[in-house]
Scaffold this motif. Structure first.
Motif, mmCIF file in Angstrom:
data_model
loop_
_atom_site.group_PDB
_atom_site.id
_atom_site.type_symbol
_atom_site.label_atom_id
_atom_site.label_comp_id
_atom_site.label_asym_id
_atom_site.label_seq_id
_atom_site.Cartn_x
_atom_site.Cartn_y
_atom_site.Cartn_z
ATOM 1 N N TYR A 181 0.826 -1.216 0.000
ATOM 2 C CA TYR A 181 0.000 0.000 0.000
ATOM 3 C C TYR A 181 0.852 1.254 0.000
ATOM 4 N N VAL A 182 1.973 1.204 0.718
ATOM 5 C CA VAL A 182 2.884 2.355 0.723
ATOM 6 C C VAL A 182 3.400 2.606 -0.695
ATOM 7 N N THR A 183 3.727 1.523 -1.398
ATOM 8 C CA THR A 183 4.221 1.656 -2.765
ATOM 9 C C THR A 183 3.159 2.283 -3.667
ATOM 10 N N VAL A 184 1.932 1.779 -3.567
ATOM 11 C CA VAL A 184 0.848 2.336 -4.379
ATOM 12 C C VAL A 184 0.670 3.816 -4.062
ATOM 13 N N LEU A 185 0.683 4.147 -2.767
ATOM 14 C CA LEU A 185 0.501 5.542 -2.370
ATOM 15 C C LEU A 185 1.629 6.417 -2.925
ATOM 16 N N LEU A 186 2.862 5.939 -2.820
ATOM 17 C CA LEU A 186 3.992 6.727 -3.322
ATOM 18 C C LEU A 186 3.885 6.928 -4.829
ATOM 19 N N MET A 187 3.407 5.895 -5.534
ATOM 20 C CA MET A 187 3.225 6.039 -6.975
ATOM 21 C C MET A 187 2.175 7.097 -7.283
ATOM 22 N N LEU A 188 1.069 7.039 -6.538
ATOM 23 C CA LEU A 188 -0.020 7.990 -6.793
ATOM 24 C C LEU A 188 0.405 9.423 -6.461
ATOM 25 N N LEU A 189 1.137 9.587 -5.361
ATOM 26 C CA LEU A 189 1.588 10.929 -4.988
ATOM 27 C C LEU A 189 2.710 11.394 -5.909
ATOM 28 N N GLY A 190 3.623 10.475 -6.240
ATOM 29 C CA GLY A 190 4.737 10.815 -7.126
ATOM 30 C C GLY A 190 4.231 11.219 -8.495
ATOM 31 N N TRP A 191 3.222 10.490 -8.940
ATOM 32 C CA TRP A 191 2.644 10.823 -10.243
ATOM 33 C C TRP A 191 2.121 12.260 -10.238
ATOM 34 N N LEU A 193 3.152 14.799 -8.427
ATOM 35 C CA LEU A 193 4.258 15.764 -8.438
ATOM 36 C C LEU A 193 4.805 15.932 -9.854
ATOM 37 N N VAL A 194 4.989 14.789 -10.516
ATOM 38 C CA VAL A 194 5.520 14.839 -11.877
ATOM 39 C C VAL A 194 4.557 15.570 -12.796
ATOM 40 N N ALA A 195 3.270 15.211 -12.676
ATOM 41 C CA ALA A 195 2.265 15.820 -13.551
ATOM 42 C C ALA A 195 2.172 17.323 -13.293
ATOM 43 N N ARG A 201 5.137 23.692 -16.555
ATOM 44 C CA ARG A 201 5.969 24.092 -17.692
ATOM 45 C C ARG A 201 5.130 24.524 -18.880
ATOM 46 N N THR A 202 4.028 23.800 -19.113
ATOM 47 C CA THR A 202 3.229 24.103 -20.306
ATOM 48 C C THR A 202 2.195 25.184 -20.020
ATOM 49 N N ALA A 203 1.346 24.972 -19.040
ATOM 50 C CA ALA A 203 0.290 25.949 -18.730
ATOM 51 C C ALA A 203 0.256 26.180 -17.225
ATOM 52 N N ARG A 207 -3.416 22.631 -13.087
ATOM 53 C CA ARG A 207 -2.680 21.577 -12.368
ATOM 54 C C ARG A 207 -3.666 20.603 -11.726
ATOM 55 N N PRO A 208 -3.260 19.393 -11.685
ATOM 56 C CA PRO A 208 -4.175 18.405 -11.095
ATOM 57 C C PRO A 208 -4.268 18.596 -9.579
ATOM 58 N N ASP A 209 -5.426 18.277 -9.068
ATOM 59 C CA ASP A 209 -5.540 18.393 -7.605
ATOM 60 C C ASP A 209 -5.613 17.044 -6.967
#
Lengths: 209, 322
Positions: A181-191, A193-195, A201-203, A207-209
């Motif tokens: 679950y920690v891994t899934v959470l980190l992926m979702l939060l990391g995604w 940040l990246v997004a 950079r573009t607009a 930004r996603p919330d």
């Protein structure tokens, strides 16, 4: 791509049924229907099953925004509140089970638990932080709060972090499931940040919330 | 290796007076084979599946009054035996491939007689006894279990431990192909445990070969396990293949895994909490809807066996030596 009507008439009812399924299984186990059995320690089995599903549905809730952007379709957002409220329902029942079945409504012991056991402290904090989110999840509250609603609902991030931490901290030795679950959470939060960085950079405004 | 014919007075028959008096007190306290024991037998006869082999010639030892054993289903379906998986239902579900026979135990270390012994050579010279004990897990749940076994001390004395034997170390079998839990490094396999020689020789410490009158099922630690009723359950090591008399305190698995949470002694103590949860009370394992509203019960010092064992720890700081 499902239309609004199809989402409302078909997919949302199905999602409700899917979310209620673990609760139904728990009930069958409790009543020992057919092959369903709760096992020799029912109170703790109920408490733990409810907590696990609360966490799983919370992570599912957090997956909806990335899913929208990844698929380029709007429909995942239609399930965000539904999943979030079901997650809250499971967490609420998890807390009630702990309070009533495990601790026999002994306030002194519960306060001692919350004060002395860090995993219970953060679990309680996560639960309490979910309450305002559930209360203000209606369209009316969203309208009334305006931009503050979005800010308030960012509380879901600390809630998810605390919830994963709570689970990780309470297991005796085998941390494989909490780590998942920690891994899934980190992926979702990391995604996110990246997004967000990409969106800046573009607009800069979007930004996603 | 053979164990020669026992001398006229076996060492096991010489009981220190203190222990003897304690035994007397235990029996007196028990008074009679409580209704609970009879009830347990009646219940067990109904619920034990026929594929479990009954043990013959088991001497019944009176149980303290008021102890109602858990059902066979509970005792064999709710287990911590990480070698078969970490869920309570895993040991029953994943132990089908485990073969407890033939079985050998290596006896090593500071003793006159050492070597490799067959299960029968170890067990058959002794009278099997049924002992109904409280069982308290470090996770704050408990059961009452009718074990069948022999006092460990009676077995150990046959190997004539030397004066250097201050501790006894135990080791669980290592069979990843039969024990799927051993394929993951949840603990540093094989599982090891240890007792002081006085704890190992105490008349309450049992070398267990059965439960509920039948041979020990795999999930309960077949074919040979310890039962040290005044200590948390993890001390009572299962599926033993090695017993070693040592001069130094031996390493123990849970202590190696988390030294701040699990000590060498691990005596049940309501006053010394686990760092993450309270040990003041326990949940008595019980299936059925009725148990849902049953509250926890207070945990007793030394799991209720203080009268018999507290003297082993005179002068020891139990909070420090948890």
């Amino acid at each position: 791509m499902p239309g609004q009507v199809q989402i409302r008439r078909v997919w949302k009812p199905l999602a409700h049924v899917a979310c209620a399924l673990p609760l139904a299984v728990l009930l069958l186990e409790l009543l020992a229907v057919g092959p369903f059995r709760i096992g020799p320690n029912p109170a703790l089995a109920i408490r733990d099953t409810l907590g696990t599903w609360g966490l799983r549905l919370l992570l599912a809730t957090l997956a909806m925004t990335p899913l929208r952007l990844a698929t380029g379709q709007a429909w995942p957002l239609a399930f965000r509140r539904l999943l979030g409220l079901w997650s809250f329902a499971y967490v609420l029942l998890h807390f009630v089970t702990y309070f009533v079945l495990d601790r026999g409504i002994e306030l002194g012991i519960i306060l001692e638990d919350v004060a002395k056991r860090p995993y219970i402290t953060i679990g309680t904090a996560a639960f309490l932080l979910m309450v305002p989110l559930a209360v203000t999840s209606t369209a009316g509250w969203r309208r009334r709060l305006g931009p503050r609603w979005t800010r308030l609902h960012r509380l879901v991030y600390p809630v998810a972090i605390l919830a994963c931490w709570h689970y990780y901290w309470l297991v005796k030795r085998d941390v494989r499931e909490p780590l998942l679950y920690v891994t899934v959470l980190l992926m979702l939060l990391g995604w996110r940040l990246v997004a967000r960085r990409a969106a800046r950079r573009t607009a800069p405004a979007a930004r996603p919330d | 290796m053979l164990i020669r014919k026992a001398p006229d007075i076996r060492p096991s028959e010489i009981t220190p007076e203190r222990v003897f008096r304690d035994r007397r007190r235990l029996l007196k306290a028990a008074g009679f084979i409580g209704a609970s024991a009879l009830l347990a037998e009646a219940r067990a006869a109904d619920t034990i599946p026929a594929n479990h082999r009954r043990l013959a010639n088991v001497k019944k030892v009176p149980a303290p009054a008021g102890l109602t054993p858990n059902t066979f289903e509970e005792v064999t379906g709710y287990n911590n035996f990480y070698e078969f998986g970490t869920d309570k239902s895993d040991p029953a579900a994943n132990s089908g491939k485990f073969r407890p026979k033939p079985w050998k135990v290596a006896i090593e270390g500071e003793a006159e007689v050492t070597g490799s012994f067959d299960f029968d050579a170890l067990v058959s010279p002794h009278q099997l006894e049924e002992r109904i004990y409280r069982f308290r897990c470090v996770e704050a749940w408990s059961m009452v279990i009718p074990w069948v076994g022999i006092p460990l001390g009676d077995v150990l004395k046959r190997f004539k431990p030397s004066s250097k034997a201050k501790y006894v170390a135990f080791e669980t079998v290592m069979r990843p192909e039969e024990m799927p839990g051993q394929r993951y490094p949840i603990l540093d396999w094989p599982y090891v445990e240890g007792l002081t020689i006085a704890e190992a020789m105490h008349p309450l410490t049992l070398l267990v070969t059965g439960v509920y009158g039948v041979e020990l099922p795999a999930q309960n630690g077949a074919p040979l396990r310890l039962m040290v009723p005044w200590k948390y359950g993890f001390k009572s090591i299962k599926s033993i293949v090695r017993i070693r008399f040592t001069e130094q305190q031996p390493p123990t698995s849970w202590n190696l895994a988390a030294p701040d949470e699990y000590g060498f002694y691990a005596n049940v103590n309501p006053k010394v909490d686990h760092p993450r949860w309270s040990q003041a009370s326990e949940r008595v394992v019980s299936s059925g809807l009725g148990s849902l509203l049953a509250s926890r019960v207070p945990t007793q010092p030394f799991n209720g066996y203080a009268a018999q064992v507290a003297s082993l720890y005179t002068g020891l700081d139990l909070a420090r030596n948890f």
